[in-house]
Scaffold this motif. Sequence first.
Motif, PDB file in Angstrom:
ATOM      1  N   GLU A 194      14.495   7.491  15.956  1.00  0.00           N
ATOM      2  CA  GLU A 194      14.874   8.068  14.656  1.00  0.00           C
ATOM      3  C   GLU A 194      14.061   7.455  13.528  1.00  0.00           C
ATOM      4  O   GLU A 194      13.704   8.137  12.569  1.00  0.00           O
ATOM      5  CB  GLU A 194      16.373   7.864  14.417  1.00  0.00           C
ATOM      6  N   ASP A 243      10.619   9.087  13.585  1.00  0.00           N
ATOM      7  CA  ASP A 243      10.640  10.421  12.987  1.00  0.00           C
ATOM      8  C   ASP A 243      10.808  10.357  11.472  1.00  0.00           C
ATOM      9  O   ASP A 243      10.176  11.111  10.725  1.00  0.00           O
ATOM     10  CB  ASP A 243      11.749  11.267  13.609  1.00  0.00           C
ATOM     11  N   ARG A 302       3.148  11.243  17.643  1.00  0.00           N
ATOM     12  CA  ARG A 302       3.610  10.392  18.757  1.00  0.00           C
ATOM     13  C   ARG A 302       2.512   9.429  19.211  1.00  0.00           C
ATOM     14  O   ARG A 302       2.791   8.281  19.532  1.00  0.00           O
ATOM     15  CB  ARG A 302       4.089  11.250  19.933  1.00  0.00           C
TER      16      ARG A 302
END
Length: 186
Positions: free
Chosen positions: A92, A95, A74
């Motif tokens: 998304e 990730d 992150r």
Amino acid sequence: MTFHDDEPEPTARPARPEHPAQRPGYEPVERLLRPTPYDPGMRRPATTVAGAALVLLGALVGLATIVDLLVHWREYAGTIEIELDGVTLDPEMIDASLWIVVAGVALSAAVQLVCSLLILRGHNIARVLVMTVSAISISAAFASWWARDQEITLRTTLPSLAVDILVLLALSSRSAAAYARRNQKR
């Protein structure tokens, strides 16, 4: 300076004894191109062990990189957003990009681990592959320094560059080549 008969003459420094095991700084082409001796019973040289250990170290660094990516992803993604001038990325996509990067690093670490084991066993193809990748990596570091003025420091590319140079030196030695080619039929 004068010498009297009762004073001993100063002696010249003794010549260094010849070291037959030492190679000259240059060698004729005929000697460089001479094939390595064929000896199936050859013991594994230290240069092969050192080269394989350095490749294994690279694989372990890859695994540590994966752990670091999983823990701090992150933070890294936030840095990427800042560098993209405030463009917000879809969570998304962030990730998905994590897993793509982790898969790439894991694949690289797995290949390094396999090559390390193959080098220890004396497979010439793995030795040549690792030397080729190291030479490309060294050339890429030089090109990025030359073209983009990228600094080579401890925090950037110096550790990996040093390891690549050591791998190249260890695995390109005559003893490592002879060990890797010890079973080849001539």
